[in-house]
Design a protein around this motif. Structure first.
Motif, PDB file in Angstrom:
ATOM      1  N   TYR A  61       2.703   4.123 -15.146  1.00 11.73           N
ATOM      2  CA  TYR A  61       3.120   4.255 -16.542  1.00 11.73           C
ATOM      3  C   TYR A  61       1.963   4.653 -17.447  1.00 11.73           C
ATOM      4  N   ALA A  62       0.771   4.210 -17.140  1.00 16.58           N
ATOM      5  CA  ALA A  62      -0.393   4.632 -17.926  1.00 16.58           C
ATOM      6  C   ALA A  62      -0.587   6.144 -17.827  1.00 16.58           C
ATOM      7  N   ALA A  63      -0.379   6.692 -16.627  1.00 18.24           N
ATOM      8  CA  ALA A  63      -0.510   8.138 -16.436  1.00 18.24           C
ATOM      9  C   ALA A  63       0.559   8.896 -17.206  1.00 18.24           C
ATOM     10  N   ARG A  64       1.779   8.389 -17.190  1.00 20.23           N
ATOM     11  CA  ARG A  64       2.860   9.080 -17.901  1.00 20.23           C
ATOM     12  C   ARG A  64       2.666   9.005 -19.416  1.00 20.23           C
ATOM     13  N   ILE A  65       2.241   7.856 -19.909  1.00 22.29           N
ATOM     14  CA  ILE A  65       2.008   7.732 -21.352  1.00 22.29           C
ATOM     15  C   ILE A  65       0.859   8.630 -21.779  1.00 22.29           C
ATOM     16  N   ALA A  66      -0.209   8.663 -20.979  1.00 26.15           N
ATOM     17  CA  ALA A  66      -1.350   9.529 -21.294  1.00 26.15           C
ATOM     18  C   ALA A  66      -0.941  11.002 -21.295  1.00 26.15           C
ATOM     19  N   GLU A  67       0.022  11.373 -20.456  1.00 26.18           N
ATOM     20  CA  GLU A  67       0.498  12.752 -20.415  1.00 26.18           C
ATOM     21  C   GLU A  67       1.171  13.142 -21.730  1.00 26.18           C
ATOM     22  N   TRP A  68       1.923  12.209 -22.345  1.00 25.80           N
ATOM     23  CA  TRP A  68       2.692  12.520 -23.546  1.00 25.80           C
ATOM     24  C   TRP A  68       1.970  12.184 -24.848  1.00 25.80           C
ATOM     25  N   ALA A  86       0.834  -1.205   0.000  1.00 29.81           N
ATOM     26  CA  ALA A  86       0.000   0.000   0.000  1.00 29.81           C
ATOM     27  C   ALA A  86       0.866   1.251   0.000  1.00 29.81           C
ATOM     28  N   LEU A  87       1.968   1.215   0.734  1.00 34.26           N
ATOM     29  CA  LEU A  87       2.878   2.352   0.774  1.00 34.26           C
ATOM     30  C   LEU A  87       3.532   2.560  -0.585  1.00 34.26           C
ATOM     31  N   VAL A  88       3.975   1.480  -1.213  1.00 35.42           N
ATOM     32  CA  VAL A  88       4.598   1.579  -2.532  1.00 35.42           C
ATOM     33  C   VAL A  88       3.598   2.088  -3.566  1.00 35.42           C
ATOM     34  N   ALA A  89       2.352   1.632  -3.482  1.00 37.02           N
ATOM     35  CA  ALA A  89       1.317   2.103  -4.401  1.00 37.02           C
ATOM     36  C   ALA A  89       1.121   3.613  -4.263  1.00 37.02           C
ATOM     37  N   ASP A  90       1.120   4.111  -3.028  1.00 43.29           N
ATOM     38  CA  ASP A  90       0.965   5.544  -2.810  1.00 43.29           C
ATOM     39  C   ASP A  90       2.192   6.308  -3.292  1.00 43.29           C
ATOM     40  N   LEU A  91       3.363   5.724  -3.113  1.00 41.42           N
ATOM     41  CA  LEU A  91       4.587   6.359  -3.591  1.00 41.42           C
ATOM     42  C   LEU A  91       4.547   6.509  -5.111  1.00 41.42           C
ATOM     43  N   LEU A  92       4.106   5.475  -5.810  1.00 47.52           N
ATOM     44  CA  LEU A  92       4.006   5.544  -7.271  1.00 47.52           C
ATOM     45  C   LEU A  92       2.966   6.575  -7.699  1.00 47.52           C
ATOM     46  N   ALA A  93       1.850   6.633  -6.984  1.00 46.57           N
ATOM     47  CA  ALA A  93       0.830   7.637  -7.303  1.00 46.57           C
ATOM     48  C   ALA A  93       1.393   9.044  -7.145  1.00 46.57           C
ATOM     49  N   ASP A  94       2.154   9.248  -6.082  1.00 46.39           N
ATOM     50  CA  ASP A  94       2.760  10.555  -5.845  1.00 46.39           C
ATOM     51  C   ASP A  94       3.791  10.882  -6.923  1.00 46.39           C
ATOM     52  N   MET A  95       4.566   9.900  -7.338  1.00 52.99           N
ATOM     53  CA  MET A  95       5.565  10.129  -8.380  1.00 52.99           C
ATOM     54  C   MET A  95       4.894  10.519  -9.694  1.00 52.99           C
ATOM     55  N   THR A 137       1.577  -4.137  -6.177  1.00 54.86           N
ATOM     56  CA  THR A 137       2.650  -3.281  -6.678  1.00 54.86           C
ATOM     57  C   THR A 137       2.606  -3.209  -8.195  1.00 54.86           C
ATOM     58  N   ALA A 138       2.324  -4.334  -8.832  1.00 52.69           N
ATOM     59  CA  ALA A 138       2.227  -4.361 -10.302  1.00 52.69           C
ATOM     60  C   ALA A 138       1.114  -3.440 -10.789  1.00 52.69           C
ATOM     61  N   GLU A 139      -0.031  -3.489 -10.131  1.00 58.18           N
ATOM     62  CA  GLU A 139      -1.141  -2.622 -10.523  1.00 58.18           C
ATOM     63  C   GLU A 139      -0.775  -1.155 -10.362  1.00 58.18           C
ATOM     64  N   ALA A 140      -0.087  -0.836  -9.269  1.00 58.91           N
ATOM     65  CA  ALA A 140       0.326   0.548  -9.043  1.00 58.91           C
ATOM     66  C   ALA A 140       1.335   0.996 -10.099  1.00 58.91           C
TER      67      ALA A 140
END
Length: 201
Positions: free
Chosen positions: A129-136, A62-71, A121-124
């Protein structure tokens, strides 16, 4: 009912606690990998109470998922130059800089390794990466409108084609990750897009 710590008052104490804990988690991941990530240690590093960390996050995934969301939230926005090649070169350079950075590179290696054996963790990571690809992706859509690449070009696939070779070198081949490689990745993606390789069937 009281709100969860870290979920209210942007800029207030909960936001500061979340920022401190996520920074500490990132440091621990970069130093020791997923196996060395411990909520009590993260609390100590962040100088917050253990009960706060356990109540807010509850588990390492859960912590790693939140870290990825923040990144994903903190990642730099896309560049728009009016040229697909220059836009994708900016993307390639951003990915390259991230991967060669000692802290960020180690952090991503730890997360990618963890994602191979932990579904949460995989889902996060997929969401990141989906968010970053959608950004570009709009850079490619704009190139379609300008006539640089054919109508029907899959913008998400073009962006993936830029970063995929960089990640391959980072994770598998161990090849150099320099400016020349970034340029080659961007040019290859643009040439393939112009040739219609990414046009959806």
């Amino acid at each position: 009912m009281a709100a969860e710590p870290g979920s209210v008052r942007p800029g207030g104490r909960t936001a500061r606690v979340r920022s401190a804990v996520l920074a500490a988690a990132g440091d621990a991941l970069a130093e020791h990998g997923m196996a060395g990530l411990d909520l009590a240690d993260v609390a100590r590093r962040a100088d917050v109470g253990r009960t706060t960390v356990y109540r807010r996050w509850g588990s390492v995934p859960a912590l790693v998922a939140d870290l990825l969301a923040d990144m994903a939230e903190q990642s730099l926005p896309r560049v728009e130059t009016g040229s697909l090649l220059e836009d994708l070169l900016a993307n390639a350079r951003l990915v390259r800089r991230t991967l060669v950075d000692p802290r960020q590179g180690a952090l991503f290696k730890a997360m990618i390794a963890a994602a191979a054996c932990d579904d949460r963790t995989a889902e996060a990571l997929h969401r990141f990466y989906a968010a970053r690809i959608a950004e570009w992706a709009p850079c490619v859509d704009q190139a379609v409108e300008r006539g640089e690449v054919p109508p029907g070009t899959d913008s998400h696939e073009v962006v993936r084609a830029v970063s995929a070779p960089l990640y391959y070198r980072f994770l598998a081949s161990g090849g150099p990750l320099d400016e020349a490689v970034a340029r080659r990745c961007a040019r290859a993606a643009v040439e393939a897009a112009r040739a219609g390789v990414f046009v959806s069937d």
